[in-house]
Write an enzyme that holds these catalytic residues in place. Structure first.
Site, PDB file in Angstrom:
ATOM      1  N   ARG A   1       0.835  -1.203   0.000  1.00 24.77           N
ATOM      2  CA  ARG A   1       0.000   0.000   0.000  1.00 24.77           C
ATOM      3  C   ARG A   1       0.875   1.261   0.000  1.00 24.77           C
ATOM      4  O   ARG A   1       0.497   2.296  -0.506  1.00 24.77           O
ATOM      5  CB  ARG A   1      -0.983   0.000   1.184  1.00 24.77           C
ATOM      6  CG  ARG A   1      -1.847   1.254   1.260  1.00 24.77           C
ATOM      7  CD  ARG A   1      -3.162   1.050   1.989  1.00 24.77           C
ATOM      8  NE  ARG A   1      -3.006   0.406   3.282  1.00 24.77           N
ATOM      9  CZ  ARG A   1      -2.526   0.979   4.382  1.00 24.77           C
ATOM     10  NH1 ARG A   1      -2.152   2.242   4.362  1.00 24.77           N
ATOM     11  NH2 ARG A   1      -2.431   0.305   5.507  1.00 24.77           N
TER      12      ARG A   1
ATOM     13  N   ASP B   1      -7.113  16.587 -17.362  1.00 26.95           N
ATOM     14  CA  ASP B   1      -7.478  15.188 -17.580  1.00 26.95           C
ATOM     15  C   ASP B   1      -7.200  14.888 -19.055  1.00 26.95           C
ATOM     16  O   ASP B   1      -7.910  15.359 -19.936  1.00 26.95           O
ATOM     17  CB  ASP B   1      -8.960  14.986 -17.226  1.00 26.95           C
ATOM     18  CG  ASP B   1      -9.428  13.542 -17.420  1.00 26.95           C
ATOM     19  OD1 ASP B   1      -8.755  12.788 -18.152  1.00 26.95           O
ATOM     20  OD2 ASP B   1     -10.479  13.177 -16.859  1.00 26.95           O
TER      21      ASP B   1
HETATM   22  C1  LIG Z   1     -13.038   6.974 -17.521  1.00 22.89           C
HETATM   23  C2  LIG Z   1     -12.657   8.365 -17.289  1.00 22.89           C
HETATM   24  C3  LIG Z   1     -12.334   8.822 -16.000  1.00 22.89           C
HETATM   25  C4  LIG Z   1     -12.387   7.920 -14.789  1.00 22.89           C
HETATM   26  O1  LIG Z   1     -11.497   6.867 -14.882  1.00 22.89           O
HETATM   27  P1  LIG Z   1     -11.723   5.445 -14.132  1.00 22.89           P
HETATM   28  O2  LIG Z   1     -10.491   4.698 -14.456  1.00 22.89           O
HETATM   29  O3  LIG Z   1     -12.985   4.868 -14.699  1.00 22.89           O
HETATM   30  O4  LIG Z   1     -11.887   5.739 -12.693  1.00 22.89           O
HETATM   31  C5  LIG Z   1     -11.979  10.144 -15.853  1.00 22.89           C
HETATM   32  N1  LIG Z   1     -11.940  10.997 -16.900  1.00 22.89           N
HETATM   33  C6  LIG Z   1     -12.254  10.586 -18.147  1.00 22.89           C
HETATM   34  C7  LIG Z   1     -12.193  11.570 -19.257  1.00 22.89           C
HETATM   35  C8  LIG Z   1     -12.618   9.275 -18.392  1.00 22.89           C
HETATM   36  O5  LIG Z   1     -12.949   8.878 -19.626  1.00 22.89           O
END
Ligand SMILES: *Cc1c(COP(=O)(O)O)cnc(C)c1O
Length: 379
Positions: free
Chosen positions: A46, A171
């Site tokens: 962890r 992101d």
């Molecule tokens: C899928 C996704 C997430 C979240 O990711 P997980 O691995 O499902 O937790 C966040 N941002 C975008 C743009 C995504 O497509």
């Protein structure tokens, strides 16, 4: 039973899977070294695991950052990053078109914990500047937004936030580091859902956040206590997938472009959202900021909900899968999946029509993909 490793004289060509929850020590001096964070010393998975750390090193190099932190999902990585930067009374500015999970986290959960989130149209930097407060601790945007494929101007946002010294987190899941490296445009932190393109085979959930060593190190204590760590096996699978990332992205982009052009020529298709089409409002920006236009597109079919239901039912081998970035071409319906928590009115405000279908272009032959959509539209 003796449980020691045989003496190794050879280095494995591929990082092995350290499928162990904990490490063993021969002396108290060794324990001290490990707990003081000496490089290469591990205590408990962890806190850190060699296979997961190997992936962190690879991801930091792909995103051109000093460091990376790998977590059990994209949402876990985002939560750890945001909660490391913000506490009660703090404020976040985020894009109004966000991945549904991020939107729910920001609006429902962060609100309960006393972190205020303002959602703004980040394509309009004046709106972002107006939203800044003395308590603003984070600006959060997506490179390519979901599901309308809007492209954020990262260098303008970076120039704006610099005057206020607020970290910009991007992101980058829809673009991947092959198409765009937000750190090179001035982002302080980059987040990836490794579940999507980086793993790319629809068989792992994992996430990562990348940035300066100082920022990433500041997140590790919360990550350890939060406990949302990736398993060594999943980290190993993602690392293996990285070898083909560039090849896969090339084919995803080529197929998405091909399908976008095909759909735009179809009488039953009212709108196609794809940054690669010259009519896309941020086409020029996308061409400057990315090496290609991505594997994701969406389109509005005539007939609203009924039309979308027809296409989805008639598609023969393109499956309805509410995720993206895998090897197979898949479709999703934002109004019924990622944005189902919103009221119909809110969806209309964002431009999410009931006839909107989102496509994740896969790695198949482009002719085959277009043929399945052609017959699905011929109702
Ligand atoms: C899928 C996704 C997430 C979240 O990711 P997980 O691995 O499902 O937790 C966040 N941002 C975008 C743009 C995504 O497509």
């Amino acid at each position: 039973m003796k449980r020691t490793l045989p003496p190794l004289r050879s280095r494995p060509a591929v990082p092995p899977i350290y499928q162990t929850s904990v490490f063993a020590f021969d002396s108290l001096e060794q324990v001290d070294q490990a707990f003081s964070g000496e490089a290469g010393a591990f205590v408990y998975s962890r806190y850190g695991n060699p296979t997961v750390q190997a992936l962190e090193i690879a991801l930091a190099s792909l995103e051109r950052t000093e460091a990376a932190l790998v977590a059990s999902s994209g949402m876990a990585a985002l939560t750890i990053a945001a909660l490391s930067l913000c506490g009660q009374g703090d404020h976040i500015i985020a894009a109004q078109d966000l991945y549904g999970g991020t939107q729910a986290l920001f609006q429902r959960d962060f609100g309960r914990w006393g972190i205020d989130v303002t959602l703004v149209d980040v394509l309009n930097t004046a709106r972002v500047e107006e939203a800044i407060r003395p308590t603003t601790k984070l600006i959060f945007v997506e490179t390519i937004s979901n599901p309308l494929m809007k492209v954020a101007d990262l260098s303008r946002l970076a120039a704006l936030k610099r005057g206020f010294d607020i970290p910009l987190m991007v992101d980058n899941t829809f673009a991947s580091p092959v198409l765009c490296r937000p750190s090179e445009w001035g982002a302080d932190l980059v987040m990836e859902s490794l579940t999507k393109y980086l793993n790319g085979h629809s068989d792992v959930l994992a996430g990562a956040v990348m940035g300066s060593k100082q920022l990433i190190d500041s997140m590790r204590p919360l990550h350890t206590n939060f406990g949302a760590v990736a398993s060594p096996f999943d980290a190993w699978l993602v690392q293996r997938s990285l070898h083909t990332l560039k090849l896969r992205m090339h084919q995803h982009c080529q197929n998405a472009m091909r399908l976008a052009e095909f759909l735009a020529s179809q009488p039953k298709v009212m709108t196609v959202y794809y940054p690669g089409l010259p009519g896309h409002p941020q086409h020029t920006l996308a061409a400057a900021q990315m090496t290609s236009f991505g594997g994701m597109l969406s389109f509005v079919v005539e007939g609203g909900y009924y039309g979308a239901a027809q296409v989805i039912k008639r598609l023969e081998w393109v499956d309805f899968v509410p995720s993206l970035g895998g090897s197979s071409t898949t479709v999703s319906h934002p109004a019924k999946t990622s944005h189902r928590g919103m009221t119909g009115m809110d969806r209309v405000k964002l431009g999410i029509d009931d006839g909107l279908i989102r496509v994740s272009a896969g790695l198949e032959d482009g002719d085959d993909i277009c043929a399945d959509f052609a017959q699905a539209l011929a109702w």
